[in-house]
Every structure is written in structure tokens, then in C-alpha cells.
Design a protein around this motif. Structure first.
Motif, PDB file in Angstrom:
ATOM      1  N   ASP A 147       2.717  24.245-106.170  1.00  0.00           N
ATOM      2  CA  ASP A 147       2.490  25.645-106.543  1.00  0.00           C
ATOM      3  C   ASP A 147       0.998  25.873-106.746  1.00  0.00           C
ATOM      4  OD1 ASP A 147       2.678  28.232-107.383  1.00  0.00           O
ATOM      5  OD2 ASP A 147       4.360  27.872-108.730  1.00  0.00           O
ATOM      6  N   ILE A 148       0.373  26.531-105.783  1.00  0.00           N
ATOM      7  CA  ILE A 148      -1.053  26.850-105.863  1.00  0.00           C
ATOM      8  C   ILE A 148      -1.248  28.176-106.606  1.00  0.00           C
ATOM      9  CG2 ILE A 148      -3.150  27.201-104.450  1.00  0.00           C
ATOM     10  CD1 ILE A 148      -1.954  25.442-102.335  1.00  0.00           C
ATOM     11  N   ASP A 149      -0.159  28.725-107.120  1.00  0.00           N
ATOM     12  CA  ASP A 149      -0.175  30.030-107.806  1.00  0.00           C
ATOM     13  C   ASP A 149       0.684  30.000-109.064  1.00  0.00           C
ATOM     14  OD1 ASP A 149      -1.322  31.749-105.352  1.00  0.00           O
ATOM     15  OD2 ASP A 149       0.266  30.462-104.590  1.00  0.00           O
ATOM     16  N   THR A 150       0.754  28.890-109.770  1.00  0.00           N
ATOM     17  CA  THR A 150       1.761  28.691-110.813  1.00  0.00           C
ATOM     18  C   THR A 150       1.920  29.863-111.790  1.00  0.00           C
ATOM     19  OG1 THR A 150       1.308  26.322-110.687  1.00  0.00           O
ATOM     20  CG2 THR A 150       2.641  27.094-112.533  1.00  0.00           C
ATOM     21  N   PRO A 151       0.858  30.362-112.434  1.00  0.00           N
ATOM     22  CA  PRO A 151       1.070  31.473-113.372  1.00  0.00           C
ATOM     23  C   PRO A 151       1.639  32.723-112.695  1.00  0.00           C
ATOM     24  CG  PRO A 151      -1.071  30.453-113.721  1.00  0.00           C
ATOM     25  CD  PRO A 151      -0.548  29.922-112.427  1.00  0.00           C
ATOM     26  N   GLY A 159       4.997  24.477-100.211  1.00  0.00           N
ATOM     27  CA  GLY A 159       4.003  25.182-101.007  1.00  0.00           C
ATOM     28  C   GLY A 159       4.452  26.559-101.431  1.00  0.00           C
ATOM     29  N   SER A 160       3.721  27.135-102.357  1.00  0.00           N
ATOM     30  CA  SER A 160       4.002  28.499-102.813  1.00  0.00           C
ATOM     31  C   SER A 160       3.605  29.513-101.750  1.00  0.00           C
ATOM     32  CB  SER A 160       3.259  28.791-104.120  1.00  0.00           C
ATOM     33  OG  SER A 160       1.881  28.442-104.015  1.00  0.00           O
ATOM     34  N   TYR A 161       4.226  30.670-101.827  1.00  0.00           N
ATOM     35  CA  TYR A 161       3.965  31.813-100.951  1.00  0.00           C
ATOM     36  C   TYR A 161       4.303  31.564 -99.473  1.00  0.00           C
ATOM     37  CZ  TYR A 161       2.162  35.331-104.125  1.00  0.00           C
ATOM     38  OH  TYR A 161       2.056  36.298-105.105  1.00  0.00           O
ATOM     39  N   VAL A 162       5.099  30.545 -99.177  1.00  0.00           N
ATOM     40  CA  VAL A 162       5.532  30.334 -97.802  1.00  0.00           C
ATOM     41  C   VAL A 162       6.536  31.438 -97.442  1.00  0.00           C
ATOM     42  CG1 VAL A 162       6.807  28.804 -96.250  1.00  0.00           C
ATOM     43  CG2 VAL A 162       5.140  27.861 -97.848  1.00  0.00           C
ATOM     44  N   VAL A 212       4.946  15.326 -95.174  1.00  0.00           N
ATOM     45  CA  VAL A 212       5.053  16.589 -94.452  1.00  0.00           C
ATOM     46  C   VAL A 212       4.837  17.732 -95.435  1.00  0.00           C
ATOM     47  CG1 VAL A 212       6.489  18.093 -93.033  1.00  0.00           C
ATOM     48  CG2 VAL A 212       6.689  15.608 -92.800  1.00  0.00           C
ATOM     49  N   PHE A 213       3.860  18.578 -95.152  1.00  0.00           N
ATOM     50  CA  PHE A 213       3.605  19.784 -95.940  1.00  0.00           C
ATOM     51  C   PHE A 213       4.143  20.992 -95.181  1.00  0.00           C
ATOM     52  CE2 PHE A 213       0.288  17.017 -97.631  1.00  0.00           C
ATOM     53  CZ  PHE A 213       0.228  17.360 -98.973  1.00  0.00           C
ATOM     54  N   LEU A 214       4.746  21.901 -95.893  1.00  0.00           N
ATOM     55  CA  LEU A 214       5.102  23.213 -95.360  1.00  0.00           C
ATOM     56  C   LEU A 214       4.445  24.238 -96.277  1.00  0.00           C
ATOM     57  CD1 LEU A 214       7.990  21.298 -95.279  1.00  0.00           C
ATOM     58  CD2 LEU A 214       8.422  23.069 -93.565  1.00  0.00           C
ATOM     59  N   GLY A 215       3.274  24.738 -95.853  1.00  0.00           N
ATOM     60  CA  GLY A 215       2.465  25.587 -96.715  1.00  0.00           C
ATOM     61  C   GLY A 215       2.183  26.937 -96.109  1.00  0.00           C
ATOM     62  N   LEU A 216       1.561  27.784 -96.899  1.00  0.00           N
ATOM     63  CA  LEU A 216       1.246  29.139 -96.459  1.00  0.00           C
ATOM     64  C   LEU A 216       0.365  29.115 -95.218  1.00  0.00           C
ATOM     65  CD1 LEU A 216       1.189  32.232 -96.870  1.00  0.00           C
ATOM     66  CD2 LEU A 216      -0.790  31.886 -98.370  1.00  0.00           C
ATOM     67  N   SER A 217      -0.761  28.411 -95.296  1.00  0.00           N
ATOM     68  CA  SER A 217      -1.642  28.322 -94.133  1.00  0.00           C
ATOM     69  C   SER A 217      -2.610  27.165 -94.296  1.00  0.00           C
ATOM     70  CB  SER A 217      -2.432  29.615 -93.938  1.00  0.00           C
ATOM     71  OG  SER A 217      -3.236  29.534 -92.780  1.00  0.00           O
ATOM     72  N   LEU A 218      -2.812  26.468 -93.202  1.00  0.00           N
ATOM     73  CA  LEU A 218      -3.892  25.493 -93.085  1.00  0.00           C
ATOM     74  C   LEU A 218      -4.925  26.007 -92.095  1.00  0.00           C
ATOM     75  CD1 LEU A 218      -4.733  22.510 -93.917  1.00  0.00           C
ATOM     76  CD2 LEU A 218      -3.799  21.840 -91.687  1.00  0.00           C
TER      77      LEU A 218
END
Length: 366
Positions: free
Chosen positions: A115-119, A90-93, A8-14
Motif C-alpha cells: 500500500d503506497i497510499d495507506t492513510p 499494489g494499491s490503486y490497481v 511478481v508485482f501487480l502495481g499501478l504503473s512502472l
């Protein structure tokens, strides 16, 4: 291939690629997971901005459900969340901190962060900004999957408390990104949402070369650019391109430009999905420099690094077409060998399978 997993993914947007790089990243990864036989549910916060710009309404490779209230969502999907082999936030959720706390209390079998935005995330945490992840929450995750590799992984474990930090680079859906065999329309193009910290590089590596080469054609595609930017007359603007149009866009460029956010340049080892997409389409990439780039796509062999407008001008006016084609072919081989959605999905699923089951889950299930 690992045994089939329920993830199960909970992300910003698919569902919407508008103004973000998350959607295409998730799509390539999840499509690869589905090809390998895994079962996926993606839970997306239903927000007006993405709701009005959806370009993937009914994915064939996963279940997609929307929610507006975290507690209601958990009430509806609690059994799936508890029983899944892995729950990945995921990041930015939106309301990520509250979401993570509530999910952790469910005691999922394996609880991970992607984290698709790690830095950017680490820079925010260093400033005390916990918009979507609290510093205290990092140690809650069985694995912290990071958009960035290299020394960032050591930093995550030693300085931020990650139990296990693992590189999970972006990837490309090889079935959607390929040479469309269309003729060139532009000498140099760029695809990306406006970002204040990327704009100086775009000015230096595309707009200034456009001014110096008025007979050549340039293009910038992406939303949110301010109205006061002084676009040269030979730079075409495209407000937004849905992913279905990306392959055609890349194919019609002699070269494409990759521009990296400053936090990611500082961290290094942070390849943009645009690098892999352009390479898969057979379009040679001109890029700014950051540590690790030359190991992924060697300069002069599979990519061209530019540090100033004179470098770009020299490439556009002096590089032999045979060399341009050879660089593009070398990049495509590297991407097809190790940076497709299927390749990344195999890495991800194998790592998930190797993670121990959360003891809390075992106690709850006993």
C-alpha cells in the motif's frame, strides 16, 4: 543478502510517472532487488492515460508486461504467478478487488499487498469506498506492506484484520538522484501533482512567500493544476518533469518544499519519496509537519519544518548559506545510510523470506 527470490508485482504503473508517485517508488525498490540478484516480473494494467505518457518503456532491471483483461493475464502468466516466491499487489490497481480475488484463488506461495497510499486507503475503507481493495480482503494477505509506519501498523492489525503489517517506506534510486553541480535557478521549488488537499499548504508555504518576496524566484512542477490558480509572477510553472530530469530540478533549487496529503499528516510516519529524492541531490528540504518526520530527518539538523509563510520567508532571507549546506549534507547522509532502493530492497526481501509459505500453495503443489 537473502537467497534469490522470484517476485511478481501487480502495481499501478512502472512505465509512467505521469501524475503518480508509484512509478518512481517501484523503480527504486525493484532496481534494488535486481541488484541483490532477485528476479522480478511487473504486470501493469494497460490504460490509455499511462500508455500515452510512458517514460520507462524497457526497464533493464525487471520484466515488464501489460494486460487489459485479468483472466487473459492470468492465463498467460499463471505458471509464473503460482510458482513465484511472492505475488505482491499494489494499491490503486484498476479493478483491484476482482484481481485480488482471482490471484488468491491461485494459491500463491506468499501473497502480499503493498500500500503506497495507506492513510488514503484506510480513509476510503472507513467511508465504504472499496475502489481497489475490499475490507474483507486484508486478511487474505500474508503481509501488508505499508507506505506508513508508526501507529498505522498497529491499527492495520487490530482494527482492519491484517495478519502482519510491515512498514515499507519509499526509497530513492541513488544512481539517478545526486547533485548535478548546476547553478541555482530558484530559491524555492516544489515537485508534485496537483492535489486538492495539498493545495492550501502549497498556497501557504510557497505562493504566499513568493508574494512577499517578489525579488526571489520560485517554481512549481507537476500536472493537473487548475487553470484558475493565481500564480504570482515570480513563480515559474513546469507542467511535467520526467524522472530523468528530477536530479537537475532539485539541484537548481536553494531549497525544495515537501507538502503532505491531509490523510498522511493525520496518520504520521508517511515520508514522501520526494523527501528522499531531494535529500539525495543535496537540496535542503522545507516541509510541513507530521508525526515521525523529526525522527526520520530531525528538524534544524537535516530538515526545516515550516508551519506558516513567515517561517519560509525567514529561512529564505535569514538562514546562513553554511547552515543551509550543513542541513542538506546531514539529510543526504541519513538517506544514503538507510533510504536507498538497495537498502529498502534488502529489508523487503528479508521479510519475504521470513514469511511462512501459504499452506494452500503447499497443498496445491503436493
Amino acid at each position: 543478502m537473502t537467497e534469490p527470490l522470484d517476485i511478481v508485482f501487480l502495481g499501478l504503473s512502472l512505465s509512467s510517472s505521469w501524475g503518480n508517485g508509484h512509478a518512481t517508488t517501484y523503480r527504486a525498490l525493484i532496481k534494488g532487488l535486481r541488484q541483490d540478484g532477485h528476479r522480478i516480473l511487473f504486470l501493469e494494467r494497460d490504460v490509455p492515460w499511462y500508455a500515452s505518457h510512458r517514460d520507462l518503456v524497457s526497464p533493464e532491471f525487471c520484466d515488464l508486461a501489460y494486460y487489459t483483461d485479468i483472466d487473459v493475464m492470468i492465463g498467460l502468466h499463471g505458471d509464473r504467478l503460482r510458482g513465484a516466491d511472492a505475488v505482491v499487489v499494489g494499491s490503486y490497481v484498476p479493478d483491484g478487488v476482482a484481481l485480488i480475488d482471482k490471484l488468491e484463488r491461485l494459491g500463491p506461495k506468499r501473497f502480499c499487498f503493498y500500500d503506497i497510499d495507506t492513510p488514503v486507503t484506510l480513509a476510503k475503507l472507513d467511508r465504504g469506498d472499496e475502489e481497489y481493495l475490499a475490507l474483507r480482503q486484508i486478511l487474505l494477505f500474508d503481509a501488508y506492506f505499508s507506505f506508513s509506519g508508526g501507529t498505522v501498523l498497529t491499527l492495520l492489525e487490530r482494527s482492519y484484520g491484517a495478519r502482519r503489517a510491515i512498514a515499507l517506506y519509499c526509497s530513492v534510486d541513488e544512481s539517478r538522484y545526486a547533485d548535478t553541480c548546476e547553478p541555482d535557478c530558484w530559491d524555492l521549488g516544489y515537485l508534485g501533482t496537483y492535489s486538492q488537499d495539498r493545495q492550501p499548504t502549497l498556497e501557504r508555504l510557497l505562493l504566499e512567500p513568493a508574494r512577499r518576496l517578489p525579488s526571489m524566484r520560485f517554481v512549481v512542477a507537476g500536472p493537473r493544476y487548475p487553470a484558475d490558480i493565481d500564480w504570482p509572477a515570480n513563480v515559474q510553472r513546469i507542467e511535467h518533469l520526467a524522472p530523468a530530469a528530477h536530479a537537475s530540478f532539485y539541484t537548481r533549487q536553494r531549497f525544495t518544499l515537501n507538502v503532505t496529503r491531509s490523510d498522511m499528516i493525520a496518520a504520521g510516519w508517511s515520508p514522501s519519496v520526494r523527501l528522499f529524492e531531494a535529500a539525495a541531490c543535496g537540496t535542503p528540504v522545507i516541509s510541513d509537519f507530521w508525526q515521525g518526520l523529526d525522527q526520520l530527518l530531525p528538524d534544524g539538523e537535516a530538515l526545516i519544518i515550516a508551519r506558516g509563510p513567515e517561517d519560509v520567508v525567514a529561512v529564505l532571507t535569514e538562514l546562513a548559506d553554511s547552515e543551509r549546506v550543513a542541513i542538506a549534507a546531514a539529510a543526504r547522509r541519513r538517506v544514503m545510510d538507510g533510504h536507498t532502493g538497495l537498502a529498502r530492497a534488502s529489508e523487503f526481501a528479508r521479510t519475504l523470506s521470513e514469511l511462512p509459505v501459504n499452506p494452500v500453495y503447499e497443498r496445491i503443489s503436493a
